[in-house]
Design a protein around this motif. Structure first.
Motif, PDB file in Angstrom:
ATOM      1  N   LEU A 442      30.621  52.512 216.567  1.00 37.12           N
ATOM      2  CA  LEU A 442      31.048  53.517 217.545  1.00 37.12           C
ATOM      3  C   LEU A 442      31.183  52.791 218.881  1.00 37.12           C
ATOM      4  CD1 LEU A 442      28.588  56.328 216.460  1.00 37.12           C
ATOM      5  CD2 LEU A 442      30.987  56.109 215.855  1.00 37.12           C
ATOM      6  N   LEU A 449      33.362  60.276 223.583  1.00 32.99           N
ATOM      7  CA  LEU A 449      34.045  60.813 222.411  1.00 32.99           C
ATOM      8  C   LEU A 449      34.032  62.335 222.400  1.00 32.99           C
ATOM      9  CD1 LEU A 449      33.013  58.517 219.455  1.00 32.99           C
ATOM     10  CD2 LEU A 449      35.298  58.933 220.318  1.00 32.99           C
ATOM     11  N   LEU A 461      40.900  53.364 223.248  1.00 33.64           N
ATOM     12  CA  LEU A 461      39.618  52.946 222.718  1.00 33.64           C
ATOM     13  C   LEU A 461      39.480  51.444 222.577  1.00 33.64           C
ATOM     14  CD1 LEU A 461      37.072  54.002 221.194  1.00 33.64           C
ATOM     15  CD2 LEU A 461      38.417  53.749 219.143  1.00 33.64           C
TER      16      LEU A 461
ATOM     17  N   THR B  79      29.064  49.120 209.161  1.00 39.24           N
ATOM     18  CA  THR B  79      29.635  48.517 210.367  1.00 39.24           C
ATOM     19  C   THR B  79      31.054  48.001 210.156  1.00 39.24           C
ATOM     20  OG1 THR B  79      28.580  46.452 209.744  1.00 39.24           O
ATOM     21  CG2 THR B  79      27.406  47.833 211.322  1.00 39.24           C
ATOM     22  N   THR B  80      31.609  48.305 209.000  1.00 38.52           N
ATOM     23  CA  THR B  80      32.965  47.841 208.724  1.00 38.52           C
ATOM     24  C   THR B  80      33.973  48.742 209.423  1.00 38.52           C
ATOM     25  OG1 THR B  80      32.200  47.134 206.560  1.00 38.52           O
ATOM     26  CG2 THR B  80      34.573  47.235 206.885  1.00 38.52           C
ATOM     27  N   LYS B  81      34.959  48.122 210.011  1.00 35.85           N
ATOM     28  CA  LYS B  81      35.991  48.909 210.687  1.00 35.85           C
ATOM     29  C   LYS B  81      36.880  49.582 209.639  1.00 35.85           C
ATOM     30  CE  LYS B  81      39.604  48.321 214.073  1.00 35.85           C
ATOM     31  NZ  LYS B  81      40.451  47.315 214.714  1.00 35.85           N
ATOM     32  N   PHE B 192      27.381  60.934 212.714  1.00 34.31           N
ATOM     33  CA  PHE B 192      27.988  59.598 212.651  1.00 34.31           C
ATOM     34  C   PHE B 192      29.414  59.685 212.116  1.00 34.31           C
ATOM     35  CE2 PHE B 192      28.635  55.572 210.270  1.00 34.31           C
ATOM     36  CZ  PHE B 192      28.572  54.695 211.336  1.00 34.31           C
ATOM     37  N   ARG B 194      31.410  62.280 212.100  1.00 40.69           N
ATOM     38  CA  ARG B 194      32.258  62.983 213.055  1.00 40.69           C
ATOM     39  C   ARG B 194      32.715  62.043 214.170  1.00 40.69           C
ATOM     40  NH1 ARG B 194      30.861  64.834 217.808  1.00 40.69           N
ATOM     41  NH2 ARG B 194      32.327  66.210 218.857  1.00 40.69           N
ATOM     42  N   LEU B 195      31.791  61.248 214.668  1.00 40.16           N
ATOM     43  CA  LEU B 195      32.155  60.327 215.742  1.00 40.16           C
ATOM     44  C   LEU B 195      33.129  59.256 215.253  1.00 40.16           C
ATOM     45  CD1 LEU B 195      28.678  59.962 217.452  1.00 40.16           C
ATOM     46  CD2 LEU B 195      30.656  61.193 218.313  1.00 40.16           C
ATOM     47  N   LEU B 196      32.951  58.819 214.029  1.00 42.44           N
ATOM     48  CA  LEU B 196      33.891  57.839 213.467  1.00 42.44           C
ATOM     49  C   LEU B 196      35.294  58.433 213.369  1.00 42.44           C
ATOM     50  CD1 LEU B 196      32.023  56.103 210.483  1.00 42.44           C
ATOM     51  CD2 LEU B 196      32.712  55.063 212.634  1.00 42.44           C
ATOM     52  N   LYS B 198      36.496  60.971 215.019  1.00 44.03           N
ATOM     53  CA  LYS B 198      37.005  61.227 216.355  1.00 44.03           C
ATOM     54  C   LYS B 198      37.514  59.924 216.978  1.00 44.03           C
ATOM     55  CE  LYS B 198      36.413  64.886 219.338  1.00 44.03           C
ATOM     56  NZ  LYS B 198      36.549  66.296 219.022  1.00 44.03           N
ATOM     57  N   GLN B 199      36.741  58.891 216.802  1.00 42.07           N
ATOM     58  CA  GLN B 199      37.105  57.600 217.368  1.00 42.07           C
ATOM     59  C   GLN B 199      38.415  57.091 216.780  1.00 42.07           C
ATOM     60  OE1 GLN B 199      34.173  54.219 218.140  1.00 42.07           O
ATOM     61  NE2 GLN B 199      34.980  53.699 216.143  1.00 42.07           N
ATOM     62  N   VAL B 202      41.337  59.154 218.175  1.00 41.46           N
ATOM     63  CA  VAL B 202      41.651  58.796 219.558  1.00 41.46           C
ATOM     64  C   VAL B 202      42.336  57.441 219.622  1.00 41.46           C
ATOM     65  CG1 VAL B 202      40.619  58.202 221.778  1.00 41.46           C
ATOM     66  CG2 VAL B 202      39.807  60.183 220.530  1.00 41.46           C
ATOM     67  N   ALA B 203      41.843  56.518 218.853  1.00 39.12           N
ATOM     68  CA  ALA B 203      42.431  55.172 218.852  1.00 39.12           C
ATOM     69  C   ALA B 203      43.868  55.218 218.377  1.00 39.12           C
ATOM     70  CB  ALA B 203      41.605  54.273 217.946  1.00 39.12           C
ATOM     71  N   ARG B 205      45.943  57.719 218.533  1.00 41.97           N
ATOM     72  CA  ARG B 205      46.823  58.353 219.514  1.00 41.97           C
ATOM     73  C   ARG B 205      47.045  57.462 220.727  1.00 41.97           C
ATOM     74  NH1 ARG B 205      44.318  63.709 220.943  1.00 41.97           N
ATOM     75  NH2 ARG B 205      42.613  63.065 219.601  1.00 41.97           N
ATOM     76  N   SER B 206      45.971  56.837 221.162  1.00 41.71           N
ATOM     77  CA  SER B 206      46.098  56.043 222.388  1.00 41.71           C
ATOM     78  C   SER B 206      46.943  54.795 222.160  1.00 41.71           C
ATOM     79  CB  SER B 206      44.714  55.632 222.873  1.00 41.71           C
ATOM     80  OG  SER B 206      44.093  54.845 221.894  1.00 41.71           O
TER      81      SER B 206
END
Lengths: 544, 257
Positions: A442, A449, A461, B79-81, B192, B194-196, B198-199, B202-203, B205-206
């Motif tokens: 994160l 977020l 991000l 921790t894997t992307k 966890f 949910r944040l993944l 969301k992240q 966002v990534a 879209r940005s």
């Protein structure tokens, strides 16, 4: 450039077996001709450590490097040859032959400029005392040593022996901690010594101080949580062959594996990893014994013998299923030992399980490809403990969870990163530690977020984790000489670029098989100094 | 749809126990869960040992083993992307597992209470009786040896005896505490995930990269053999489940793709 000086974050007032990435060139013995040490090494190194680890007065070092040069010449002339070098073939000494083999397969990995993997052979007590005087105690040190000293003091007072016996023992131990040669092993093993002292003092604690023994809790809780009493399931059928199968890991292998794992970690792990093992293993057992004292509970053999009748401290222990082993072998191997066990009602948590899981986790860290073998050992030992009616399943889980928590803490705080392209201890020229802030998946703050607009205003991000990436370590290694294991794995420049451009940043996890395939940057901007070391921005820290 | 998650979001932990990074907590939670689920494997040993277990115990053991691969796979990829799909499946599995687990805890708790919970001191429980008989019989093998399993001594009235009320209190309190921990762990996993999600949203879209990563579905060739077919089917099922889980959670948390 790689970090020059290493100072352990591991709590401890005495200097350890490694102090600097490069040795002092004052002796002139270990630095090959034509190699110039960067000024930063001499500037950044601690003078006391330089004195301790200069190696000039150590004849072993001289011999070692003399051999190493010969070996290097021999090895370079026949790179693929499996025969040992011939420079010492005139000697018929078995010791020298063994040494040659060890040298060929392990010590040849060593970078002649790096002293990271060397042990300290100094026996001068003054050195350690001076170091102790100058040592700046951190809060962590105070908690760590304060806690252990309190436990040891309790054991010292509770143990019913004359002070004339106890003081010489304490003095001997003090001497071991004072001599640099022995303190490098004794100090990291202090949690283990404390655990052993407490364990063998348990029987001497007055019964009036002890808490009531729980008989019903463990079987009841196991039934509520897992639907059945698994120990009963597994002990319902016994057979001599199964007895032997259960006895081997529980009664034999369990007691020898910690030493084997320690030896493997010392040989194949990066320097300082053995200290992390001692820390984790000692604290896990120490916490386990404290929990057993605070929550005394009867093992399954008690319920089988006495039903749910209340237990008391006048009762002895029992070998449980191991009594059958005594019958098979024909002599008293376990009955007396377990009958007089220091903690007969210490079922929860199971330290057999705790030790097995701890060993399993360290072995997965060290040899990840064999993880199924290590997990299989844990499953085997779990079956043994339940089959021999020594523990309920809930005890095993308690020990395993304790191990997992201690290991997780150790792995993120004390355990160095094992690099996949390094063969053994002597291959390392620097020590890397996981930076748990950097590998957090994160990558944006949680509050941000929760309000997406903030993130969008910040320009996205991944702007925070952008940066050129290349394989770590390649640019950080000292290029004066490269160990064998490294030379075969170094990609050429084009490979590095192509690999880095196609590979996404994947931070390491201690549970990941390829966790420590590191990626780094050549950009200096990412090297942000912190108090504990140098943050690389890619999930690890180099201790400075 | 949007109002529902917002209620949940307020109680989701942002740090594990308020101080530890959430992903570290998730690693520990998954590790503990995997260790717990290993009990299912031993439950199956009753087939060999002949120890009687009922239908609900069978179901429980089966479910334990069935969810193990999901948790193991997730633990390896904390921790894997790009692990959002994997964690979506893990999150849904964990939530369902917790709900089902609570029912099992209630069921087994009542079952224990009515079979063993009210057994008086000094009595043998029904479940341990057969094992004790077997155990003693096994110990009589090679009876010529002097190393015999000693007969139980009658407990002396001395220090260390625990009262029935104390034991019952500990059992009830422990069950409640463990259940509360389990609920908290579930919230941590949900948070966890949910944040993944969301992240990732966002990534995407940005960076204005809305293209979906091509899934490298491998094609099964009949000549590869049945093992390859099983692997193919397993991966296909796993990818399918992960995809649907992510889609479901995206909708639930009102995350715009």
């Amino acid at each position: 450039m790689a970090a020059a000086t290493y100072t352990s974050k591991f709590p401890g007032p005495f200097p350890r077996d490694t102090a600097t990435g490069l040795q002092s060139n004052e002796t002139g013995l270990n630095v090959p001709k034509g190699v110039t040490l960067p000024s930063s090494f001499s500037n950044g190194s601690d003078s006391l450590s330089d004195h301790l680890y200069s190696g000039g007065s150590n004849p072993m070092n001289n011999n070692y490097h003399l051999l190493e040069r010969t070996e290097l010449t021999s090895a370079s002339s026949s790179a693929s040859s499996s025969s040992s070098p011939s420079s010492l073939s005139s000697s018929s000494s078995v010791f020298l032959r063994v040494y040659k083999v060890i040298h060929y397969y392990f010590l040849l990995e060593k970078d002649p400029n790096s002293r990271l993997s060397e042990l300290n052979f100094d026996t001068n007590i003054i050195v350690n005392l001076n170091y102790l005087k100058r040592y700046e105690w951190s809060t962590g040190d105070i908690i760590h040593y304060g806690f252990l000293v309190l436990i040891l003091l309790f054991c010292f007072l509770i143990f019913p022996a004359s002070f004339l016996v106890k003081f010489p023992i304490i003095a001997l131990f003090g001497l071991m901690f004072a001599i640099p040669l022995t303190s490098q092993f004794f100090l990291p093993a202090l949690p283990i010594f404390t655990w052993l002292a407490l364990f063998f003092s348990c029987a001497k604690i007055p019964v009036t101080w002890r808490l009531p023994i729980s008989v019903r809790f463990l079987p009841a809780f196991e039934t509520v949580m897992y639907g059945d009493n698994l120990s009963s399931v597994l002990a319902a059928f016994t057979h001599p062959v199964l007895d032997i199968l259960a006895w081997l890991p529980y009664g034999i292998i369990h007691f020898s594996v910690p030493f084997v794992v320690a030896a493997l970690i010392f040989i194949f792990g990066p320097p300082t990893s053995l200290r992390a093992y001692g820390f984790a293993f000692g604290y896990m057992n120490l916490f386990g014994v404290i929990m057993q004292l605070l929550f005394p509970a009867a093992p399954p053999w008690y319920k089988l013998n006495n039903g749910l009748a209340p237990a008391n401290y006048s009762m002895g222990g029992s070998p449980g299923g191991l009594a059958r082993i005594d019958d098979i072998v024909g002599f008293d191997m376990y009955t007396s030992t377990f009958t007089n066990a220091p903690v007969p009602f210490g079922a929860f948590p199971s330290l057999h399980s705790g030790c097995a899981v701890m060993e399993c986790l360290f072995l997965i860290w060290l040899f990840p490809k064999l993880k199924f073998v290590w997990c299989g050992y844990v499953m085997w030992l779990w079956w043994c403990t339940m089959y021999l009616t020594h523990h309920y399943f809930i005890d095993l889980i308690g020990g395993a969870v304790l191990s997992l928590c201690v290991f997780t803490y150790t792995s993120y705080v004390h355990l160095p990163i094992r690099l996949p392209n390094k063969f053994c201890r002597w291959s390392y020229t620097e020590i890397l530690f996981i930076d748990y802030h950097e590998i957090n998946p994160l990558t944006v703050s949680v509050s941000a977020l929760n309000s997406e607009s903030d993130i969008e205003n910040r320009g996205g991000l991944y702007s925070q984790v952008s940066g050129s990436s290349s394989r770590v370590g390649i640019d950080n290694y000292e290029m004066t000489s490269l160990p064998r294991s490294l030379t075969s794995n170094i990609p050429i420049a084009d490979d590095v670029d192509s690999a880095s451009s196609t590979t996404e940043l994947s931070p390491p996890s201690v549970f990941d098989m390829d966790a420590h395939t590191l990626e780094s940057t050549t950009s200096l901007e990412d090297f942000v100094s912190t108090t504990n070391g140098t943050q690389t921005g890619k999930g690890y820290k180099i201790r400075m | 749809m949007r109002s529902r998650p917002s209620t949940l979001v307020r109680i989701l932990p942002l740090k594990f126990f308020g101080v530890i990074p959430l992903y570290l907590g998730v690693e520990v939670i998954l590790g503990i869960t995997i260790l717990n689920k290993a009990g299912g494997v031993y439950g199956f040993f009753s087939l060999i040992t002949g120890h009687p277990i009922n239908f609900w115990q069978w179901v429980y053991n089966f479910l334990c083993v069935a969810v193990l691969p999901v948790y193991v796979s997730s633990l390896m990829n904390v921790t894997t992307k790009g692990n959002t799909k994997k964690f979506s499946l893990c999150c849904i599995t964990y939530v369902l597992d917790t709900i089902i687990g609570l029912f099992f805890t209630l069921h087994f708790g009542l079952w224990w209470y009515f079979t063993e919970g009210n057994v008086n001191y000094g009595e043998r429980s029904r479940t341990s009786d057969s094992v004790a008989m077997h155990f003693k019989r096994a110990n009589q093998i090679g009876s010529s040896s002097s190393q015999k399993y000693t007969e139980p001594q009658m407990p002396m009235p001395t220090y260390g005896e625990s009262s029935l009320s104390r034991e019952t209190f500990i059992i009830l309190a422990s069950t409640i505490v463990v259940t509360l921990f389990r609920l908290y762990f579930t919230l941590a996993i949900v948070s966890f995930t949910r944040l993944l999600l969301k992240q990732e949203s966002v990534a995407r879209r940005s960076s204005e990269r809305n293209e979906v990563q091509a899934q490298g579905f491998e094609v099964y060739d009949e000549g590869d053999g049945w093992i390859a077919w099983i692997k193919y089917e397993f991966r296909h099922l796993r990818d399918d489940l992960e995809h649907h889980s992510k889609h479901l959670l995206d909708r639930y948390f009102a995350i715009q793709p």
